[in-house]
Design a protein around this motif. Structure first.
Motif, PDB file in Angstrom:
ATOM      1  N   UNK A   2       0.847  -1.192   0.000  1.00 54.26           N
ATOM      2  CA  UNK A   2       0.000   0.000   0.000  1.00 54.26           C
ATOM      3  C   UNK A   2       0.879   1.238   0.000  1.00 54.26           C
ATOM      4  N   UNK A   3       0.398   2.260  -0.666  1.00 55.09           N
ATOM      5  CA  UNK A   3       1.100   3.543  -0.742  1.00 55.09           C
ATOM      6  C   UNK A   3       0.057   4.644  -0.631  1.00 55.09           C
ATOM      7  N   UNK A   4       0.334   5.649   0.181  1.00 56.87           N
ATOM      8  CA  UNK A   4      -0.565   6.796   0.313  1.00 56.87           C
ATOM      9  C   UNK A   4       0.221   8.072   0.084  1.00 56.87           C
ATOM     10  N   UNK A   5      -0.377   9.005  -0.648  1.00 52.79           N
ATOM     11  CA  UNK A   5       0.258  10.277  -0.989  1.00 52.79           C
ATOM     12  C   UNK A   5      -0.718  11.407  -0.729  1.00 52.79           C
ATOM     13  N   UNK A   6      -0.183  12.626  -0.645  1.00 52.91           N
ATOM     14  CA  UNK A   6      -1.025  13.806  -0.492  1.00 52.91           C
ATOM     15  C   UNK A   6      -1.260  14.154   0.960  1.00 52.91           C
ATOM     16  N   UNK A   7      -2.224  15.039   1.174  1.00 47.10           N
ATOM     17  CA  UNK A   7      -2.581  15.499   2.507  1.00 47.10           C
ATOM     18  C   UNK A   7      -4.068  15.794   2.542  1.00 47.10           C
ATOM     19  N   UNK A   8      -4.575  16.037   3.751  1.00 49.78           N
ATOM     20  CA  UNK A   8      -6.005  16.265   3.931  1.00 49.78           C
ATOM     21  C   UNK A   8      -6.440  17.670   3.547  1.00 49.78           C
ATOM     22  N   UNK A   9      -5.498  18.561   3.307  1.00 50.37           N
ATOM     23  CA  UNK A   9      -5.866  19.938   2.972  1.00 50.37           C
ATOM     24  C   UNK A   9      -6.257  20.100   1.511  1.00 50.37           C
ATOM     25  N   UNK A  10      -5.523  19.456   0.606  1.00 52.48           N
ATOM     26  CA  UNK A  10      -5.799  19.616  -0.822  1.00 52.48           C
ATOM     27  C   UNK A  10      -6.326  18.333  -1.456  1.00 52.48           C
ATOM     28  N   UNK A  11      -5.660  17.226  -1.232  1.00 51.36           N
ATOM     29  CA  UNK A  11      -6.079  15.982  -1.848  1.00 51.36           C
ATOM     30  C   UNK A  11      -5.239  14.811  -1.379  1.00 51.36           C
ATOM     31  N   UNK A  12      -5.800  13.618  -1.513  1.00 50.43           N
ATOM     32  CA  UNK A  12      -5.113  12.399  -1.102  1.00 50.43           C
ATOM     33  C   UNK A  12      -5.253  11.348  -2.188  1.00 50.43           C
ATOM     34  N   UNK A  13      -4.249  10.479  -2.280  1.00 47.23           N
ATOM     35  CA  UNK A  13      -4.239   9.387  -3.235  1.00 47.23           C
ATOM     36  C   UNK A  13      -3.631   8.170  -2.558  1.00 47.23           C
ATOM     37  N   UNK A  14      -4.313   7.036  -2.668  1.00 50.39           N
ATOM     38  CA  UNK A  14      -3.816   5.806  -2.061  1.00 50.39           C
ATOM     39  C   UNK A  14      -3.977   4.663  -3.040  1.00 50.39           C
TER      40      UNK A  14
END
Length: 564
Positions: A132-144
């Motif tokens: 599993x890989x998660x990218x981004x942040x909760x302020x603008x956007x997230x991708x997992x």
């Protein structure tokens, strides 16, 4: 001595005469001087002669010197008395305590961690991969992204199961108060129909392989803050393409689900919910006619929510393949001030969609269904839940439901390796459920539950094929020491009813199963893990003629990319 009397008025007049003469003389003298000055030579340079200088000087002021005397020291200690009245504060309510409830983990799923790669081998699994890989942040956007891949093989002939599962999820804030979410997924599974009888029958690998492939796409939009009119909405659209293939036949199914929930709030306590759902299914078996199953329903309801009370009163008008049904949607919860006891009651209705894709997740050895019907449930329930001593949780519920078009699975009457989908037009179910748990932060988590179901008035079928009359489950999560975690899962059931090859109603055997695993850190980025399933090595059958794998062990390493 005699003094002559003087007339004062005459004396005053004589003095005024003298002063007048003096003033006249001075004025004549000034005029003569002025004329003399004007008669002087104008070519002469003008000069000023200073004959004297006058400097006024003030006399120094006399300063007064004050010499203050210090006050005498007071050696008398004052005695002060205070009279403070008692203040009594009476609160109209008592604040409640917050008790977090842990999410129940599924024993069949491995522990999930972000940005990791998990590799393992075992006596039944070779290989096993998960990541599993998660990218981004909760302020603008997230991708997992998540993926799982394995191939499992048991001791029985053709007892195999292959899985390839990939998911991609993301969310993006398109505005300050709006969020767009999406999901794309692929799941492919191979099952082999090894449960044929008698065992002397001869089949090839191609004859027994059953393959399912699912491609899913979901897109949704929601407002993170209520609109100017107090509206909260989150529409979503899901499209699923499902394909089934075996040696005898193949089929393709398309599912489209559109959901539009709306919520309107009035003040802090009142609200109005209105939802619309359209669930459309189209199944095309090879060489057969198309099977359609469409379901539409609305869900209007009024809500009242206070710290101690929640009430929802609504209805569920539905159109099941153009057949109208009105279902209830009434729920109530009453909570004490300390939130340690909650009474629940309700009269609700709902549907379980009839689709080939959903049936395959319940029984993977089924044949293509000849008919798709939606399972409709109208349920009356009551119960309670709460907490004790900040760590114990409990819940109990009793429910009676009237169910229609209940989908059941029975073995075919040839060799029994496939299951046919049959329906019960009507069935009454009495269900009792209870749970208790103990939670202490991340160090200890235990939860156990029991469910009893009594199936009566079964129309069209001799028994509730494949449904459990009694289920037990328990889960344990323990942090033994730092970086060492232990987990265990137990489940058991009373044997469900099944239909024999001769059409007789029979009861399956009871079963118990215990799984255990551990995970510990050996290096900053490496963990070791071990999972043991069916520790008792019980030979039980969830579905008739399909024996489980028995005891199996699986272990390996976990590499975490985000660790230092």
């Amino acid at each position: 001595m005699y003094q002559p009397k003087i007339d004062q008025s005459k004396e005053m007049e004589s003095m005024k005469s003298v002063r007048f003469i003096s003033y006249s003389t001075c004025l004549v003298a000034l005029l003569c001087g002025f004329q003399k000055v004007n008669a002087q030579d104008s070519t002469r340079r003008k000069t000023i002669d200073i004959t004297s200088t006058f400097k006024p000087v003030l006399r120094d002021a006399v300063k007064l010197n004050f010499s203050a005397a210090l006050p005498k020291t007071d050696t008398i200690r004052p005695v002060l008395s205070y009279n403070i009245p008692v203040q009594e504060v009476k609160l109209a309510f008592q604040p409640g305590s917050l008790n977090p409830v842990a999410l129940q983990a599924d024993s069949l799923l491995a522990w999930k961690n972000s940005q990791y790669l998990k590799v393992g081998v075992g006596n039944n699994h070779l290989p096993y991969l998960q990541g599993a890989v998660s990218l981004g942040n909760s302020n603008t956007g997230m991708l997992s992204a998540y993926g799982e891949l394995f191939s499992a093989k048991g001791k029985l002939p053709f007892q195999k199961h292959n899985l390839a599962d990939f998911q991609l999820r993301g969310s993006y804030k398109i505005a300050e108060d709006h969020e767009l979410s999406a999901k794309a997924a692929f799941r492919g599974e191979d099952f082999f129909l090894y449960g044929y009888q008698p065992e002397s029958l001869v089949f090839s690998k191609t004859d027994l392989r059953q393959r399912f492939q699912t491609v899913e796409g979901v897109i949704g939009l929601r407002n993170t803050d209520p609109s100017a009119f107090g509206l909260i909405y989150s529409p979503s659209l899901k499209i699923v393409s499902f394909r089934h293939q075996n040696a005898d036949s193949s089929a393709r199914e398309e599912n489209l689900v559109f959901n539009l929930p709306l919520q309107k709030t009035f003040g802090k306590s009142f609200g109005f919910n209105l939802g619309f759902t359209a669930d459309m299914t189209r199944l095309k078996p090879e060489g057969k006619s198309v099977i359609k199953n469409n379901l539409y329903y609305l869900s209007p309801a009024l809500t009242l929510k206070t710290p101690n009370l929640f009430i929802q009163a609504g209805i569920l008008p539905s159109w099941d393949n153009k057949v109208f049904n009105m279902l209830p949607n009434i729920m109530a919860e009453i909570t004490t001030n300390d939130q340690q006891f909650t009474f629940q009651a309700g009269w609700i209705g709902y549907y379980n969609k009839g689709s080939f894709q959903r049936f395959s997740t319940v029984n993977p050895w089924l044949a293509q269904p000849a008919q798709l019907l939606n399972h409709r449930v109208a349920e009356i329930y009551g119960g309670f839940k709460g907490t004790l001593a900040s760590h114990f949780t409990y819940s109990a519920k009793a429910a009676f439901s009237k169910q229609h078009n209940v989908n059941l699975f029975v073995n075919d009457q040839q060799d029994g390796k496939t299951f046919q989908t049959v329906y019960s037009p009507s069935m009454d179910v009495l269900q009792l459920h209870g749970e208790i748990g103990y939670l202490k932060g991340e160090n200890f988590n235990f939860k156990t539950g029991i469910t009893y179901s009594n199936f009566t008035k079964i129309e069209g079928q001799a028994a509730a094929w494949g449904l459990f009359p009694l289920e037990l489950n328990a889960s344990l999560r323990v942090k033994v020491i730092d970086d060492l975690y232990l987990k265990a899962d137990f489940f058991g059931w009373d044997g469900p009813a099944y239909r024999s090859k001769t059409g007789e109603d029979r009861k399956g055997d009871k079963a118990v199963d215990l799984n255990a695993g551990l995970e510990f850190k050996v290096l900053p980025k490496f963990d070791l893990w071990l999972q043991m399933n069916n520790i008792f090595n019980n030979k039980y059958e969830r579905w008739n003629q399909y024996q489980n794998f028995g005891f199996n062990v699986l272990g390996g390493v976990i590499y975490r990319f985000n660790q230092k």
